[in-house]
Design a protein around this motif. Structure first.
Motif, short mmCIF file in Angstrom:
data_model
loop_
_atom_site.label_atom_id
_atom_site.label_comp_id
_atom_site.label_asym_id
_atom_site.label_seq_id
_atom_site.Cartn_x
_atom_site.Cartn_y
_atom_site.Cartn_z
N ILE A 90 63.29 135.74 -13.01
CA ILE A 90 63.93 137.05 -13.22
C ILE A 90 64.00 137.36 -14.71
O ILE A 90 63.66 138.46 -15.15
N ASP A 91 64.44 136.38 -15.50
CA ASP A 91 64.54 136.58 -16.95
C ASP A 91 63.20 136.94 -17.57
O ASP A 91 63.14 137.71 -18.54
N SER A 92 62.10 136.41 -17.01
CA SER A 92 60.78 136.71 -17.56
C SER A 92 60.44 138.19 -17.45
O SER A 92 59.60 138.68 -18.20
N SER A 93 61.09 138.88 -16.54
CA SER A 93 60.84 140.32 -16.39
C SER A 93 61.79 141.17 -17.22
O SER A 93 61.66 142.39 -17.23
N GLN A 94 62.71 140.51 -17.92
CA GLN A 94 63.73 141.25 -18.67
C GLN A 94 63.87 140.76 -20.10
O GLN A 94 64.94 140.83 -20.69
N GLN A 97 62.21 143.35 -25.99
CA GLN A 97 60.95 143.97 -26.41
C GLN A 97 60.78 143.81 -27.92
O GLN A 97 61.75 143.64 -28.63
N ARG A 106 55.01 135.17 -20.31
CA ARG A 106 56.40 135.64 -20.19
C ARG A 106 57.25 134.57 -19.51
O ARG A 106 58.40 134.34 -19.90
#
Length: 140
Positions: A90-94, A97, A106
């Motif tokens: 989940i963290d890899s998608s958030q 930036q 990621r």
């Protein structure tokens, strides 16, 4: 002096290490220090997935099937498998930036952030991301 963090190899670093390729002195020193101190060098399960993709796309000459290569990595002195968790995925998608667009990278970044690890890599985008202070990385 602060305790050094454990290391997390990205896929290319694992391949180069297994092949005995030249590594940068700082990376080699950190790897040697981990061994001397009995600290593990971690290899993410996502590397197994990346090896499969590299083989399927013909992007890396492999003398063995990807699964055998991944298992061989785990036989190298000090290398341990780093499992993935739902939180890491989940963290890899958030991630903050600007972040690397490659899903495997990621996941490696999220793993390093979650477990306070230093990524050993030649990936310029990961190194640039580390320079922004979002993760620790060591050029190899």
């Amino acid at each position: 002096m602060a305790k050094p963090s454990d290391l997390l190899l990205d896929t290319c670093a694992a391949i180069w290490m297994a092949q005995g390729a030249h590594l940068e002195p700082d990376a080699l020193g950190a790897i040697d220090q981990s061994g001397e101190e009995g600290r593990p060098i971690r290899l993410s399960l996502i590397t197994a997935w990346e090896l499969g993709l590299l083989a399927k796309r013909g992007r890396a000459a492999m003398a063995q099937p990807p699964g055998a290569i991944f298992r061989a990595f785990l036989q190298l002195p000090g290398i341990v498998q780093q499992d993935l968790t739902a939180d890491i995925l989940i963290d890899s998608s958030q991630l903050p930036q600007p972040v690397h667009g490659d899903p495997a990278d990621r996941i490696i970044i999220a793993t390093a952030r979650a477990l306070d690890l230093t990524i050993v890599t030649r990936d310029r985008l990961i190194l640039d991301y580390a320079a922004l202070g979002h993760v620790r990385a060591l050029a190899c």
